[in-house]
Design a protein around this motif. Sequence first.
Motif, mmCIF file in Angstrom:
data_model
loop_
_atom_site.group_PDB
_atom_site.id
_atom_site.type_symbol
_atom_site.label_atom_id
_atom_site.label_comp_id
_atom_site.label_asym_id
_atom_site.label_seq_id
_atom_site.Cartn_x
_atom_site.Cartn_y
_atom_site.Cartn_z
ATOM 1 N N GLN A 1 -43.976 -20.762 3.880
ATOM 2 C CA GLN A 1 -43.708 -19.582 4.697
ATOM 3 C C GLN A 1 -42.248 -19.497 5.100
ATOM 4 O OE1 GLN A 1 -46.571 -18.331 7.745
ATOM 5 N NE2 GLN A 1 -47.936 -19.979 7.074
ATOM 6 N N ALA A 2 -41.636 -20.636 5.412
ATOM 7 C CA ALA A 2 -40.245 -20.622 5.866
ATOM 8 C C ALA A 2 -39.292 -20.088 4.807
ATOM 9 C CB ALA A 2 -39.826 -22.025 6.291
ATOM 10 N N ALA A 3 -39.634 -20.266 3.536
ATOM 11 C CA ALA A 3 -38.752 -19.811 2.463
ATOM 12 C C ALA A 3 -38.545 -18.305 2.495
ATOM 13 C CB ALA A 3 -39.320 -20.229 1.107
ATOM 14 N N TYR A 4 -39.560 -17.568 2.925
ATOM 15 C CA TYR A 4 -39.416 -16.113 3.012
ATOM 16 C C TYR A 4 -38.495 -15.723 4.157
ATOM 17 C CZ TYR A 4 -43.194 -15.927 -0.334
ATOM 18 O OH TYR A 4 -43.953 -16.091 -1.468
ATOM 19 N N ALA A 5 -38.601 -16.442 5.274
ATOM 20 C CA ALA A 5 -37.772 -16.110 6.430
ATOM 21 C C ALA A 5 -36.301 -16.376 6.166
ATOM 22 C CB ALA A 5 -38.246 -16.909 7.644
ATOM 23 N N ARG A 6 -35.994 -17.289 5.244
ATOM 24 C CA ARG A 6 -34.596 -17.626 4.947
ATOM 25 C C ARG A 6 -33.894 -16.560 4.101
ATOM 26 N NH1 ARG A 6 -34.516 -21.221 1.576
ATOM 27 N NH2 ARG A 6 -36.500 -22.352 1.548
ATOM 28 N N ARG A 7 -34.649 -15.656 3.505
ATOM 29 C CA ARG A 7 -34.043 -14.648 2.644
ATOM 30 C C ARG A 7 -34.097 -13.287 3.314
ATOM 31 N NH1 ARG A 7 -36.049 -18.611 -0.663
ATOM 32 N NH2 ARG A 7 -34.742 -19.168 -2.453
ATOM 33 N N HIS A 8 -33.062 -12.511 3.078
ATOM 34 C CA HIS A 8 -32.917 -11.228 3.747
ATOM 35 C C HIS A 8 -32.905 -10.095 2.730
ATOM 36 C CE1 HIS A 8 -31.260 -14.239 6.535
ATOM 37 N NE2 HIS A 8 -31.711 -13.438 7.485
ATOM 38 N N LEU A 9 -33.578 -9.025 3.090
ATOM 39 C CA LEU A 9 -33.598 -7.854 2.230
ATOM 40 C C LEU A 9 -32.297 -7.083 2.352
ATOM 41 C CD1 LEU A 9 -37.255 -6.671 2.909
ATOM 42 C CD2 LEU A 9 -36.393 -7.824 0.866
ATOM 43 N N ARG A 10 -31.974 -6.400 1.291
ATOM 44 C CA ARG A 10 -30.748 -5.602 1.236
ATOM 45 C C ARG A 10 -31.111 -4.140 1.495
ATOM 46 N NH1 ARG A 10 -27.307 -4.425 -4.195
ATOM 47 N NH2 ARG A 10 -25.325 -3.793 -3.246
ATOM 48 N N SER A 11 -30.627 -3.612 2.587
ATOM 49 C CA SER A 11 -30.927 -2.228 2.934
ATOM 50 C C SER A 11 -30.135 -1.267 2.056
ATOM 51 C CB SER A 11 -30.587 -1.979 4.409
ATOM 52 O OG SER A 11 -30.726 -0.614 4.719
ATOM 53 N N ARG A 12 -30.840 -0.357 1.399
ATOM 54 C CA ARG A 12 -30.205 0.709 0.621
ATOM 55 C C ARG A 12 -30.767 2.041 1.092
ATOM 56 N NH1 ARG A 12 -27.457 -0.831 -3.779
ATOM 57 N NH2 ARG A 12 -26.291 1.038 -3.169
ATOM 58 N N VAL A 13 -29.890 3.030 1.300
ATOM 59 C CA VAL A 13 -30.309 4.294 1.877
ATOM 60 C C VAL A 13 -30.057 5.440 0.906
ATOM 61 C CG1 VAL A 13 -29.867 3.457 4.214
ATOM 62 C CG2 VAL A 13 -28.062 4.666 2.980
ATOM 63 N N LEU A 14 -30.711 6.557 1.182
ATOM 64 C CA LEU A 14 -30.514 7.808 0.454
ATOM 65 C C LEU A 14 -30.844 7.680 -1.030
ATOM 66 C CD1 LEU A 14 -27.202 8.979 2.190
ATOM 67 C CD2 LEU A 14 -29.556 9.627 2.746
ATOM 68 N N ARG A 15 -31.767 6.789 -1.341
ATOM 69 C CA ARG A 15 -32.244 6.676 -2.716
ATOM 70 C C ARG A 15 -33.406 7.651 -2.935
ATOM 71 N NH1 ARG A 15 -31.023 1.895 -5.517
ATOM 72 N NH2 ARG A 15 -29.021 1.085 -4.805
ATOM 73 N N PRO A 16 -33.541 8.233 -4.123
ATOM 74 C CA PRO A 16 -34.676 9.130 -4.380
ATOM 75 C C PRO A 16 -35.993 8.356 -4.372
ATOM 76 C CG PRO A 16 -33.431 8.733 -6.398
ATOM 77 C CD PRO A 16 -32.633 8.144 -5.281
ATOM 78 N N LEU A 17 -36.966 8.855 -3.621
ATOM 79 C CA LEU A 17 -38.247 8.169 -3.474
ATOM 80 C C LEU A 17 -39.437 9.039 -3.888
ATOM 81 C CD1 LEU A 17 -37.599 6.416 -0.037
ATOM 82 C CD2 LEU A 17 -37.530 5.358 -2.300
ATOM 83 N N ALA A 18 -39.180 10.222 -4.409
ATOM 84 C CA ALA A 18 -40.282 11.090 -4.821
ATOM 85 C C ALA A 18 -41.114 10.408 -5.906
ATOM 86 C CB ALA A 18 -39.732 12.419 -5.338
ATOM 87 N N GLY A 19 -42.425 10.481 -5.756
ATOM 88 C CA GLY A 19 -43.317 9.873 -6.733
ATOM 89 C C GLY A 19 -43.423 8.372 -6.637
ATOM 90 N N ALA A 20 -43.031 7.791 -5.507
ATOM 91 C CA ALA A 20 -43.065 6.339 -5.357
ATOM 92 C C ALA A 20 -44.496 5.814 -5.478
ATOM 93 C CB ALA A 20 -42.476 5.938 -4.001
ATOM 94 N N HIS A 21 -44.632 4.602 -6.022
ATOM 95 C CA HIS A 21 -45.954 3.993 -6.172
ATOM 96 C C HIS A 21 -45.789 2.489 -6.373
ATOM 97 C CE1 HIS A 21 -45.553 3.245 -10.523
ATOM 98 N NE2 HIS A 21 -44.941 4.413 -10.581
ATOM 99 N N THR A 22 -46.924 1.778 -6.289
ATOM 100 C CA THR A 22 -46.928 0.318 -6.488
ATOM 101 C C THR A 22 -47.715 -0.069 -7.730
ATOM 102 O OG1 THR A 22 -48.879 0.065 -5.076
ATOM 103 C CG2 THR A 22 -46.725 -0.146 -4.010
ATOM 104 N N ARG A 23 -47.950 0.845 -8.637
ATOM 105 C CA ARG A 23 -48.750 0.543 -9.830
ATOM 106 C C ARG A 23 -47.984 -0.368 -10.789
ATOM 107 N NH1 ARG A 23 -49.475 6.054 -9.076
ATOM 108 N NH2 ARG A 23 -48.003 6.540 -10.759
ATOM 109 N N LEU A 24 -48.740 -1.131 -11.567
ATOM 110 C CA LEU A 24 -48.141 -1.988 -12.581
ATOM 111 C C LEU A 24 -49.163 -2.283 -13.655
ATOM 112 C CD1 LEU A 24 -48.082 -5.749 -11.587
ATOM 113 C CD2 LEU A 24 -49.260 -4.032 -10.175
ATOM 114 N N ASN A 25 -48.663 -2.721 -14.793
ATOM 115 C CA ASN A 25 -49.507 -3.225 -15.871
ATOM 116 C C ASN A 25 -49.291 -4.720 -15.952
ATOM 117 O OD1 ASN A 25 -50.146 -4.114 -18.733
ATOM 118 N ND2 ASN A 25 -50.882 -2.001 -18.799
ATOM 119 N N LEU A 26 -50.360 -5.467 -15.729
ATOM 120 C CA LEU A 26 -50.276 -6.928 -15.737
ATOM 121 C C LEU A 26 -51.174 -7.451 -16.839
ATOM 122 C CD1 LEU A 26 -49.222 -9.528 -14.322
ATOM 123 C CD2 LEU A 26 -51.334 -9.478 -12.975
ATOM 124 N N ALA A 27 -50.568 -7.951 -17.888
ATOM 125 C CA ALA A 27 -51.314 -8.546 -19.001
ATOM 126 C C ALA A 27 -52.406 -7.608 -19.501
ATOM 127 C CB ALA A 27 -51.901 -9.888 -18.583
#
Length: 374
Positions: free
Chosen positions: A44-70
């Motif tokens: 769990q601690a490994a996640y807390a040590r890393r920080h996300l990079r904030s990016r703004v004003l990116r196009p988000l229309a049609g956003a989704h979490t779908r994927l093809n896995l194997a």
Amino acid sequence: MPASALPPNCAQDYAVLAQQQLDPATWAWLESGGADEITARANQAAYARRHLRSRVLRPLAGAHTRLNLAGLALHHPILIAPTAWHGLVHPEAESATALAAAATHTPYIVSAQSGTPIETLATLPGPPCLWFQLYAQTRREDTLALALRALAAGARALVLTVDAPVNGVRNAEQRSGFRLPDSIRSVHLQGLSPATARPVPPGGSPLFDSGLLDAAPTWDDIASLRAQLPGTPLWLKGILDPDDALMALDRQIDGIIVSNHGGRCLDTLPATLDALPGIASVVQGRVPILLDGGIRRGTDILKALALGAQAVLLGRSILHALAAGGAPAVAHLIQTLRGELEVAMALTGCRTLADISPDSLLSTDCPMRSAQPR
């Protein structure tokens, strides 16, 4: 849960509720890590040590979490990890977990130590997308028979756990006095030939001199199983070293699961998130990589994907939710984590999972990228 209590809003809320529901010995079985639990905490601690990079004003229309896995079209990058004996935390056991998996379109890797037969789970409404976990048995023909049984029941893939030829030293579980109730059985292993120990000579080792390791699996067994199951998706779970990842590729494995067994086997191993970049760098996309260990937030999922995983597995948190509220709670947990991932994607400018990359993390936190001069 008391009527006046607020409903759970995150994975940690379910952990609190689970501890209230379970007796101390069962809670110790569920939560304990190996030895001093350094690796279990590090996951769990490994996640807390890393920080996300904030990016703004990116196009988000049609956003989704779908994927093809194997070859599987999935709604989100979350799978349910194989964990034993769900009946210890809820009377509906693995059936409740499978119903939640079906309701949320989540693949569920059924444990070889399940208390409910995979044949029963496969007939539940949905139906659930089931994979099956294997451990190498003393008689290799038993391993193959178990694999064929799972495939006949409809398992879409096999997951061979390779990092536990022996159990880890779990002092917290030992101190609790935990004992498996007579009512709980690993139904898939009944009737198979167990390992039998030779008498240990005076001064000998109960492990090394008893013959218990004589049947421990090797890379030759992986190659043999691969040859016996042509065309069957075969994954290895428990890979932490890049050299082992390359060995797996040499044996035509279909996928790798980066795992340290939830920190329950060998203590002081690296956190899975720390091991992931090195494995991803040698695999180079030739097979998909999954990761488990310590995931409690949607931001954790994004960080795992940024460092090279295609999807993640949930283990303890599934049992927390199951203990707290059965199938509805497990489904709610999965939907909650998916929702957190979606929020994290939107706030880092990632419209799809394909947009998540090492660039989604600060360069100082990510060994796979460095800041680009402008």
